[in-house]
Enzyme design. Structure first.
Site, mmCIF file in Angstrom:
data_model
loop_
_atom_site.group_PDB
_atom_site.id
_atom_site.type_symbol
_atom_site.label_atom_id
_atom_site.label_comp_id
_atom_site.label_asym_id
_atom_site.label_seq_id
_atom_site.Cartn_x
_atom_site.Cartn_y
_atom_site.Cartn_z
ATOM 1 C CE LYS B 76 -3.931 1.950 2.593
ATOM 2 N NZ LYS B 76 -4.812 1.797 3.779
ATOM 3 C CB SER B 151 -8.298 3.452 2.792
ATOM 4 O OG SER B 151 -7.407 2.845 3.719
ATOM 5 C CB SER B 175 -8.575 0.776 5.785
ATOM 6 O OG SER B 175 -9.289 1.964 5.655
#
Lengths: 95, 485
Positions: B76, B151, B175
């Site tokens: 990420k 997210s 997330s």
């Protein structure tokens, strides 16, 4: 309670985010719907409740307080948006 | 090559250790598939040619004792990677190149893994659909036009679409678990303090936690073993005895007591979610677990609490983006004007909204009514868990109140977007570990997940429960490779 344009302007000042009229109106609408949702907390009586300040029920570890010269000035300056070898540069603040 | 990318991490590691595959074979296979998968928009930055070079170098002198020997993986874009651009999905960090490495990614490289690139996410991890990213929507590999969740949307899409064998995400309110659920993958949010936050772009510091995302529970356990460590660079890192999660993994969960919280049966929840939950309960019983009805009375207050605490912490954390030391800078007539324009042009709408909420609830005259109130309710929510954990070992709930929705569907209604995290947020507020595993499909064939919540530091326990249930569920993701060019 409702958040009016004057309040939005005040928060925008505190947040250092410039907001024009159109954006202020949109934000007022959004924030009002979010705060309406948040108001639910008022159903609860919390007079005798201690606020939670940390989920970890351990005492924080101490580390020794020592000066370390890591010599990383160059690295710290490297990502600054305005180039200068020695300083961060900002618009003039003193005449 | 395609048979390489469909293998689990565990199987790739085994093949590399037995010299049936080289790191170069594996890295090239994932690079090739990633190249063909541009339409998913999973990556913000690619580092493919470096990855292949590193793989070749690994093969010259392979250290096969490592846990991730020559394994390529993308992460990420919220983790700072030395000399590799790190954007946090924001325009304000478009040109930010960290001069240091996050502890979690360093732990991964120390075990032999190789960086493929940085994965898309909601801006500063604020979102549940990956639609707030400055770098565009991510497509869910399950179906075109579907959000991957957020997210960690790019991360979930990359694992589900087999662009990377495993990945890491971060979870502040769901997330990792919500996108895992939306893409038919496994995601673990560890106990607060398990994985170091050093070098992770901060959103809400009392809630943020990094965690593994993978195709199955075993891979997740292995990655958790690698990333979890005590770190004196994070003052809230906790020095507890970490298990050998993958080695100690067992399907024997006989006699474990699993709680079913009645408050998670929320109004308007689709019938298929309720049915999935019932199926999950039956599977758990099948595995020899004992089911106990429990109550977490303050559940419905978790989201409102979260939407005070998280923006408050975010408004404080994001004060550092002022156009002075790093990141985007807008031209201004004077210093204040420069700050205000930088932040107005550099942050997207959702981030600005949350900074404003946070600033308001912390501002003079409103602190007690909002922030202090929320901290008190947060205590009540944590007390709920402490109370039930006197009698049970873990809790089973659905991961999300619905399956993945269409891109654009909830974009203009922040509150309906926030409701997505209704089952995941309480876990962050209480600092507990929880895992989402894929457990079924809805009528459209979209995956649905179940969440297992554990006691603090009992990652092994929920990994075992998930491992046992995964075996019974026997989930198969329905992916057609529609995006492959």
């Amino acid at each position: 309670m409702s958040i009016d344009l004057k309040t939005i302007k005040h928060i925008s000042k505190l947040s250092r985010i410039s907001v024009d009229e159109q954006k202020a109106e949109k934000l007022a609408g959004d924030l009002n719907s979010i705060f309406k949702f948040i108001e639910k907390l008022n159903e609860l009586n919390t007079d005798k409740v201690e606020p939670l300040t940390s989920v970890a029920e351990t005492t924080l570890k101490f580390r020794s307080d020592e000066v370390k010269n890591q010599n990383i000035r160059e690295q710290i300056i490297k990502n600054s948006p305005e180039d200068n070898e020695d300083f961060f540069v900002v618009p003039k603040v003193v005449e | 090559m395609s048979d390489i990318t469909s293998q689990s991490l565990t199987s790739i590691v085994k093949n590399i250790k037995e010299k049936k595959l080289s790191s170069e074979d594996v890295t090239k296979a994932f690079v090739e598939r990633s190249e063909k998968s541009k339409e998913l928009n999973s990556y913000i930055s690619e580092d493919f040619s470096n990855a292949i070079d590193k793989a070749k170098k690994f093969d010259e002198k392979p250290n096969l004792d490592l846990k991730l020997p020559g394994i390529p993986m993308a992460v990420k874009d919220l983790f700072c990677t030395k000399d590799i651009r790190t954007t946090a999905g924001s325009k304000i960090l478009e040109n930010f190149v960290p001069t240091y490495e996050s502890t979690v990614t360093q732990n991964i490289w120390n075990e032999g893994a190789i960086l493929l690139g940085k994965l898309n996410c909601d801006e500063f991890a604020m979102g549940s659909s990956n639609e707030t990213s400055f770098y565009g929507n991510v497509q869910n590999p399950i179906d075109k036009g579907l959000v991957p969740g957020g997210s960690s949307g790019g991360s979930a899409a990359a694992v589900s679409g087999q662009l990377t064998p495993i990945t890491i995400g971060t979870d502040t309110g769901g997330s990792i678990r919500q996108p895992a659920s939306f893409t038919g993958t496994v995601g673990l949010k560890p106990t607060y303090g398990s994985c170091s936050r050093y070098g992770i772009v901060a959103f809400a510091s009392s809630l943020d936690q990094a965690g593994p995302m993978a195709q199955n529970v075993e891979d997740c356990a292995l990655l958790q073993e690698v990333i979890s460590s005590y770190d004196n660079k994070d003052s809230t890192s906790i020095d507890f005895k970490r298990d050998q999660y993958s080695k100690d993994l067992t399907k024997n969960i006989k006699g474990k007591k699993i709680g079913i919280p009645k408050e998670y049966r929320v109004e308007g929840m689709p019938k298929e979610i309720e049915e999935l939950w019932q199926k999950g309960i039956a599977y758990a019983k099948d595995c020899g677990a004992e089911i106990v009805d429990i109550s977490l009375p303050h559940t419905s207050y978790a989201l409102p609490t979260y939407y005070i605490v998280a923006p408050a912490e975010a408004s404080s954390n994001l004060a550092r983006y002022d156009g002075v030391k790093y990141g985007f800078r807008a031209k201004g007539e004077n210093l204040i004007d420069m700050y205000e324009k930088t932040r107005s042009e550099g942050f997207g709408a959702e981030v600005q909204r949350r900074i404003m909420i946070g600033t308001y609830v912390l501002s003079s005259g409103y602190y007690d009514a909002y922030y202090l109130k929320a901290q008190k309710v947060r205590k009540l929510i944590k007390n709920d868990f402490d109370e039930v954990y006197k009698k049970i070992d873990a809790i089973l709930t659905p991961s999300t109140p619905s399956s993945a929705f269409k891109i654009g569907e909830k974009k203009d209604d922040p509150v309906s977007m926030y409701l997505n995290d209704i089952f995941t947020v309480p876990v962050n507020l209480a600092g507990l570990p929880a895992i989402s595993i894929p457990a079924g499909h809805d009528a459209s064939g979209y995956p649905l997940g179940l969440q297992i919540i554990g006691k603090a530091f009992k990652e092994q326990e929920i990994l075992n429960l998930a491992y046992a249930m995964e075996d019974k569920i026997n989930f198969k993701n329905k992916i057609s490779d529609w995006w492959i060019k």
